[in-house]
Design a protein around this motif. Structure first.
Motif, short mmCIF file in Angstrom:
data_model
loop_
_atom_site.label_atom_id
_atom_site.label_comp_id
_atom_site.label_asym_id
_atom_site.label_seq_id
_atom_site.Cartn_x
_atom_site.Cartn_y
_atom_site.Cartn_z
N UNK A 116 0.82 -1.21 0.00
CA UNK A 116 0.00 0.00 0.00
C UNK A 116 0.85 1.27 0.00
N UNK A 117 1.99 1.24 0.71
CA UNK A 117 2.87 2.41 0.72
C UNK A 117 3.49 2.64 -0.65
N UNK A 118 3.90 1.54 -1.29
CA UNK A 118 4.44 1.65 -2.66
C UNK A 118 3.36 2.18 -3.61
N UNK A 119 2.15 1.65 -3.48
CA UNK A 119 1.04 2.08 -4.33
C UNK A 119 0.73 3.56 -4.13
N UNK A 120 0.64 3.97 -2.86
CA UNK A 120 0.33 5.35 -2.51
C UNK A 120 1.43 6.31 -3.00
N UNK A 121 2.68 5.89 -2.82
CA UNK A 121 3.82 6.74 -3.20
C UNK A 121 3.93 6.89 -4.71
N UNK A 122 3.80 5.79 -5.42
CA UNK A 122 4.05 5.80 -6.87
C UNK A 122 2.87 6.37 -7.66
N UNK A 123 1.66 5.96 -7.32
CA UNK A 123 0.51 6.31 -8.15
C UNK A 123 -0.30 7.51 -7.64
N UNK A 124 -0.28 7.74 -6.34
CA UNK A 124 -1.01 8.90 -5.80
C UNK A 124 -0.09 10.12 -5.68
#
Length: 343
Positions: A116-124
């Protein structure tokens, strides 16, 4: 250069800083003593006092100019040795009693936070893929060492490494100061607090500072939970090494020490000796006292190496990513103790 010359050079380089760190540690003990004497309660533990003194001396009095090398040694090598010694006071049956529940919670928290942190950092937040991986790895596993270990695997740049490490370390310091407030209302037991601290706090020394300040039980449980997270670093590095075609990870005996630091292996070895009673309880208590004092010296070293000015050099997006990871882990920890009903 012979052995004695090397020892002499090392002493000349580090002795002044180590002396200052030791002086801070002794001062912290005295402050805690007077705190208990006059207030009848240990509101701020000597670990946190030592850290705060180091922070003030470094950022407002610039004392680190004469203590830099020794402070770095205390904050890394001495700290790692202290963690290893702590193993002699850890009876693994404590964690085996809860066994699968704790292990499942740790594995779940690492995987969910990482993704989730990777997702939040990269895409959001639109951060680079490498920086997103470093932030996610450092906060879900074991702090700076995880970031440094992951960096060559994904070929991260020095600026990405600095960005991932900088604010995470400062947020970790804030956690050390603020997370103990969770235990004030009496709704969370020392055991449960140890689990939350072990799951959510950035680095091993910060886990130690925030948990032993509450109780010895909290400290031991938090350290074990944190070390379970650390042990997942090896599989994680192997995974990213495999998916990065240009990086082949060689699985041999020598590479194990790259995935599991020496002090973790030492911690586990001493834990086994304590669990099997080869290290008796009387010796364990003495070693634990030595380890605690070395931890306090290490806290001073950490305080003397954290620069408030680093906050200005880090992008607001990185700050948001780190805060997201911290809040997520605390929520997972709170949810975990509610589901499993640890006591």
């Amino acid at each position: 250069m012979n052995f004695y010359s090397k020892i002499s050079d090392w002493a000349n380089l580090n002795s002044r800083g180590l002396f200052i760190c030791t002086l801070i540690a002794v001062t912290s003990y005295l402050i805690q003593y007077f705190e208990i004497y006059f207030l009848s309660y240990n509101y701020i533990d000597s670990l946190i006092i030592s850290l705060l003194i180091g922070l003030v001396l470094h950022n407002f009095l610039s004392i680190s100019k004469i203590s830099n090398n020794g402070a770095k040694f205390a904050s890394k090598q001495l700290l790692e040795f202290s963690v290893m010694l702590l193993g002699a006071s850890v009876n693994l049956t404590l964690i085996f009693q809860e066994g699968l529940s704790i292990i499942s919670l740790v594995v779940f928290s690492v995987i969910l936070c990482l993704f989730l942190t990777w997702l939040f950092s990269k895409y959001f937040l639109k951060l680079s893929s490498n920086l997103s991986i470093l932030i996610a790895t450092g906060n879900s596993i074991c702090g700076n060492s995880a970031v440094v270990a992951m960096a060559p695997v994904i070929k991260a740049t020095s600026s990405e490494i600095a960005a991932a490490i900088g604010f995470s370390a400062i947020i970790g310091v804030l956690q050390v100061l603020l997370l103990p407030l969770l235990s004030l209302n009496g709704q969370i037991s020392n055991f449960e607090y140890g689990i939350i601290a072990g799951i959510s706090i950035y680095a091993v020394p910060q886990v130690v500072a925030a948990s032993f300040a509450i109780s010895t039980q909290s400290g031991i449980i938090a350290t074990q939970v944190k070390l379970l997270r650390v042990l997942l670093l090896g599989p994680l590095l192997i995974f990213f090494g495999i998916i990065k075609k240009e990086n082949k990870v060689k699985l041999d005996l020598k590479s194990i020490t790259n995935f599991i630091p020496w002090f973790i292996l030492g911690f586990l070895f001493l834990s086994i000796l304590r669990t099997t009673n080869i290290i008796p309880e009387s010796s364990s208590e003495i070693i634990q006292s030595i380890s605690k004092f070395l931890f306090i010296i290490a806290m001073a070293g950490i305080g003397l190496t954290v620069n408030f000015k680093e906050v200005k050099k880090i992008g607001f997006k990185v700050i948001l990513a780190v805060i997201f990871a911290v809040i997520l882990l605390i929520l997972i920890g709170l949810g975990g103790i509610s589901i499993f009903d640890f006591n």
